[in-house]
Design a protein around this motif. Structure first.
Motif, PDB file in Angstrom:
ATOM      1  N   ASP A 176       0.830  -1.201   0.000  1.00 47.94           N
ATOM      2  CA  ASP A 176       0.000   0.000   0.000  1.00 47.94           C
ATOM      3  C   ASP A 176       0.869   1.258   0.000  1.00 47.94           C
ATOM      4  N   LEU A 177       1.837   1.281   0.927  1.00 42.97           N
ATOM      5  CA  LEU A 177       2.622   2.504   1.129  1.00 42.97           C
ATOM      6  C   LEU A 177       3.761   2.665   0.122  1.00 42.97           C
ATOM      7  N   ALA A 178       4.420   1.537  -0.213  1.00 43.85           N
ATOM      8  CA  ALA A 178       5.671   1.659  -0.975  1.00 43.85           C
ATOM      9  C   ALA A 178       5.542   1.184  -2.421  1.00 43.85           C
ATOM     10  N   ALA A 179       4.340   0.714  -2.824  1.00 41.79           N
ATOM     11  CA  ALA A 179       4.164   0.352  -4.231  1.00 41.79           C
ATOM     12  C   ALA A 179       3.140   1.303  -4.841  1.00 41.79           C
ATOM     13  N   ILE A 180       1.856   0.954  -4.713  1.00 40.71           N
ATOM     14  CA  ILE A 180       0.837   1.774  -5.372  1.00 40.71           C
ATOM     15  C   ILE A 180       0.760   3.185  -4.797  1.00 40.71           C
ATOM     16  N   GLY A 181       1.141   3.333  -3.519  1.00 38.78           N
ATOM     17  CA  GLY A 181       0.991   4.647  -2.874  1.00 38.78           C
ATOM     18  C   GLY A 181       2.287   5.422  -2.734  1.00 38.78           C
ATOM     19  N   THR A 182       3.312   5.034  -3.459  1.00 41.08           N
ATOM     20  CA  THR A 182       4.612   5.710  -3.298  1.00 41.08           C
ATOM     21  C   THR A 182       4.497   7.226  -3.480  1.00 41.08           C
ATOM     22  N   ALA A 183       3.798   7.640  -4.512  1.00 43.19           N
ATOM     23  CA  ALA A 183       3.731   9.080  -4.795  1.00 43.19           C
ATOM     24  C   ALA A 183       3.074   9.835  -3.644  1.00 43.19           C
ATOM     25  N   GLU A 184       1.938   9.316  -3.181  1.00 44.13           N
ATOM     26  CA  GLU A 184       1.216   9.990  -2.091  1.00 44.13           C
ATOM     27  C   GLU A 184       2.082  10.049  -0.833  1.00 44.13           C
ATOM     28  N   THR A 185       2.781   8.937  -0.562  1.00 45.62           N
ATOM     29  CA  THR A 185       3.611   8.874   0.637  1.00 45.62           C
ATOM     30  C   THR A 185       4.758   9.887   0.545  1.00 45.62           C
ATOM     31  N   VAL A 186       5.474   9.851  -0.569  1.00 43.60           N
ATOM     32  CA  VAL A 186       6.646  10.714  -0.728  1.00 43.60           C
ATOM     33  C   VAL A 186       6.235  12.190  -0.673  1.00 43.60           C
ATOM     34  N   HIS A 187       5.139  12.532  -1.342  1.00 40.50           N
ATOM     35  CA  HIS A 187       4.768  13.946  -1.359  1.00 40.50           C
ATOM     36  C   HIS A 187       4.203  14.434  -0.032  1.00 40.50           C
ATOM     37  N   ALA A 188       3.483  13.565   0.673  1.00 40.92           N
ATOM     38  CA  ALA A 188       3.014  13.969   2.010  1.00 40.92           C
ATOM     39  C   ALA A 188       4.221  14.213   2.901  1.00 40.92           C
ATOM     40  N   ALA A 189       5.217  13.333   2.804  1.00 43.20           N
ATOM     41  CA  ALA A 189       6.434  13.483   3.614  1.00 43.20           C
ATOM     42  C   ALA A 189       7.175  14.758   3.205  1.00 43.20           C
ATOM     43  N   ASN A 190       7.247  15.000   1.918  1.00 45.40           N
ATOM     44  CA  ASN A 190       7.979  16.159   1.424  1.00 45.40           C
ATOM     45  C   ASN A 190       7.282  17.467   1.783  1.00 45.40           C
ATOM     46  N   ARG A 191       5.955  17.412   1.890  1.00 41.45           N
ATOM     47  CA  ARG A 191       5.226  18.619   2.328  1.00 41.45           C
ATOM     48  C   ARG A 191       5.338  18.801   3.838  1.00 41.45           C
ATOM     49  N   GLY A 192       5.909  17.800   4.496  1.00 38.77           N
ATOM     50  CA  GLY A 192       6.041  17.874   5.950  1.00 38.77           C
ATOM     51  C   GLY A 192       4.709  17.822   6.664  1.00 38.77           C
ATOM     52  N   GLU A 193       3.778  17.054   6.094  1.00 36.51           N
ATOM     53  CA  GLU A 193       2.458  16.940   6.727  1.00 36.51           C
ATOM     54  C   GLU A 193       2.633  16.421   8.145  1.00 36.51           C
ATOM     55  N   ASN A 194       1.896  17.012   9.054  1.00 37.55           N
ATOM     56  CA  ASN A 194       2.070  16.695  10.466  1.00 37.55           C
ATOM     57  C   ASN A 194       1.243  15.466  10.857  1.00 37.55           C
ATOM     58  N   ILE A 195       1.611  14.314  10.287  1.00 36.03           N
ATOM     59  CA  ILE A 195       0.852  13.077  10.533  1.00 36.03           C
ATOM     60  C   ILE A 195       1.809  11.957  10.939  1.00 36.03           C
ATOM     61  N   LEU A 196       1.237  10.905  11.520  1.00 34.26           N
ATOM     62  CA  LEU A 196       2.023   9.708  11.856  1.00 34.26           C
ATOM     63  C   LEU A 196       1.668   8.597  10.870  1.00 34.26           C
ATOM     64  N   VAL A 197       2.681   7.980  10.300  1.00 36.66           N
ATOM     65  CA  VAL A 197       2.464   6.834   9.421  1.00 36.66           C
ATOM     66  C   VAL A 197       3.002   5.595  10.114  1.00 36.66           C
ATOM     67  N   VAL A 198       2.110   4.637  10.363  1.00 34.55           N
ATOM     68  CA  VAL A 198       2.553   3.351  10.895  1.00 34.55           C
ATOM     69  C   VAL A 198       2.663   2.409   9.696  1.00 34.55           C
ATOM     70  N   PHE A 199       3.884   1.999   9.414  1.00 37.19           N
ATOM     71  CA  PHE A 199       4.195   1.283   8.178  1.00 37.19           C
ATOM     72  C   PHE A 199       4.526  -0.187   8.506  1.00 37.19           C
ATOM     73  N   ILE A 200       3.681  -1.078   8.044  1.00 36.44           N
ATOM     74  CA  ILE A 200       3.847  -2.501   8.363  1.00 36.44           C
ATOM     75  C   ILE A 200       4.556  -3.191   7.204  1.00 36.44           C
TER      76      ILE A 200
END
Ligand SMILES: Cc1ncc(C[n+]2csc(CCOP(=O)(O)OP(=O)(O)O)c2C)c(N)n1
Ligand code: SF4
Ligand code: SF4
Ligand code: SF4
Ligand SMILES: [Mg+2]
Lengths: 86, 274
Positions: free
Chosen positions: B123-147
């Motif tokens: 979910d996070l590192a294949a189909i959702g890579t773009a969303e994950t990387v850009h949320a991180a790059n925007r410095g969104e103030n969220i917690l991601v629990v990555f399994i």
């Protein structure tokens, strides 16, 4: 040292028999049952009275089915006698 | 303290002698009990699956911080698609891989709430890579629990970006060949390089000690979110006994011997001065 007594209660209907708690237990207090629960899983049971309530089993149990109790019996604490010389 | 009552039905169902000490089993002596915020229903996960352990510690943190009413979760697509059946907090389902984008929206509208996503590696590192990387790059103030279980669990064990070299999956039946299938993606390390990312830490839940550390890390990340420090990610390297075709014990051994040397545990990035 005070005597530490532990006890666990396993919700056997929720146990999936994954056996992960067995290795976590330093006292080898948990084993697999001979019977099965209503889901068809063999479940974890307590097999000795050595439990000291360390909660290791409960921490690794994925399904959080183990409740751990610990009681410290302070009356067993040995008293050190200090003699004062004058 | 829980109001639940416990019945000693073990004695009825087994031939084993059960010495059940009523003097010890008192509410004041409880050292571990299922967290209140974890809904009291059986989880659908396979026996020994790390998803269950991760759910459990996440809800323990929510209980201990007393933030059940102040936290909003975003569930992924993957085996943990039904996370909202188990976590008794406000939750929103996201389309596959889009959890970080959904969490961005929620956090921006309700900045006073704690917001987390809970996502698998597919979910996070294949189909959702773009969303994950850009949320991180925007410095969104969220917690991601990555399994990270190195596989697509839900869809029966296809290769994920995180699958180890040589690892056999249904789509890499001769083992992952990095020459044709690429190298495993160190997504946590990648994200740690971005300035908007405050905290990245990798953990596992295969031993009692590791469970304790993972839980502490989640609590820390939520604390950083409260301080508005930015994007926080807690990666949990874990197992998928069913699709790895192993018993739960063997799968935890594989985590210890193969996964952890490849994905070393510990803090990858911590906020300055912390
Ligand atoms: C848009 C879309 N593409 C593909 C799928 C199929 N699908 C469902 S779960 C999944 C992979 C999940 O893997 P991961 O995120 O690692 O979760 P796990 O089950 O391993 O926890 C895929 C490809 C889907 N549901 N939606
Ligand atoms: S609490 Fe500790 S000693 Fe008691 S059964 Fe669990 S792991 Fe074993
Ligand atoms: S770890 Fe939990 S689910 Fe697994 S066998 Fe032990 S009590 Fe049962
Ligand atoms: S398929 Fe794998 S990840 Fe999914 S619940 Fe089963 S063990 Fe867990
Ligand atoms: Mg996965």
């Amino acid at each position: 040292m005070a005597k530490v007594m532990g006890e666990i209660i396993i919700d056997i209907e929720r146990c999936k028999g994954c056996e992960l708690c067995f290795d976590a237990c330093p006292k080898e207090a948990i084993q697999l049952s001979d019977t099965i629960n209503s889901k068809g899983y063999q479940f974890a049971i307590k097999v000795n009275d050595l439990c000291n309530g360390c909660a290791s089993c409960a921490l690794v149990c994925p399904d959080a089915v183990i409740t751990v109790y610990r009681k410290v019996d302070k009356t067993k604490r040995p008293v050190k006698v200090i003699e004062i010389e004058d | 303290m829980s109001e639940r009552t416990y019945v000693d039905i073990e004695a009825e169902l087994t031939d084993q002698p059960i010495n059940f000490d009523e003097d010890i089993c008192l509410a004041e002596n409880v050292v571990y009990i299922k967290p209140q915020t974890l809904i009291d229903v059986p989880m659908h996960y396979c026996p020994g699956c790390g998803h269950s352990t991760a759910h459990k510690i996440l809800m323990e943190v929510v209980d201990e911080m007393g933030i059940q009413e102040e936290i909003i979760g975003v569930a992924p697509v993957g085996c943990s698609v039904f996370a909202y059946h188990y976590m008794n907090v406000d939750m929103q389902e996201a389309a596959h891989g889009r959890a970080c984008a959904v969490a961005t929206g929620i956090k921006r509208i309700m900045p006073e709430k704690y917001v987390f996503t809970y996502q698998g590696d597919g979910d996070l590192a294949a189909i959702g890579t773009a969303e994950t990387v850009h949320a991180a790059n925007r410095g969104e103030n969220i917690l991601v629990v990555f399994i990270n279980n190195g596989i697509y669990g839900m869809t029966s064990g296809q290769m994920a970006p995180t699958t180890l070299p040589g690892m056999v999956t249904t789509t890499s039946p001769y083992g992952r060949d990095v020459k044709t299938q690429g190298y495993p993606l160190y997504i946590s390390n990648l994200l740690a390089n971005l300035p908007g990312v405050a905290y990245v830490s990798r953990h596992s839940v295969h031993t009692p000690n590791n469970v304790r550390k993972a839980k502490k890390s989640i609590a820390k990340a939520l604390e950083y979110q409260k301080q508005g420090l930015g994007f926080c990610m807690v990666e949990i390297v874990t197992n998928c006994p069913s699709n790895w075709k192993m018993t739960p014990k063997q799968s935890n051994q594989f985590v210890e011997e193969k996964m952890i040397p490849f994905y070393p545990l510990g803090d990858i990035k911590v906020p300055e001065g912390k």
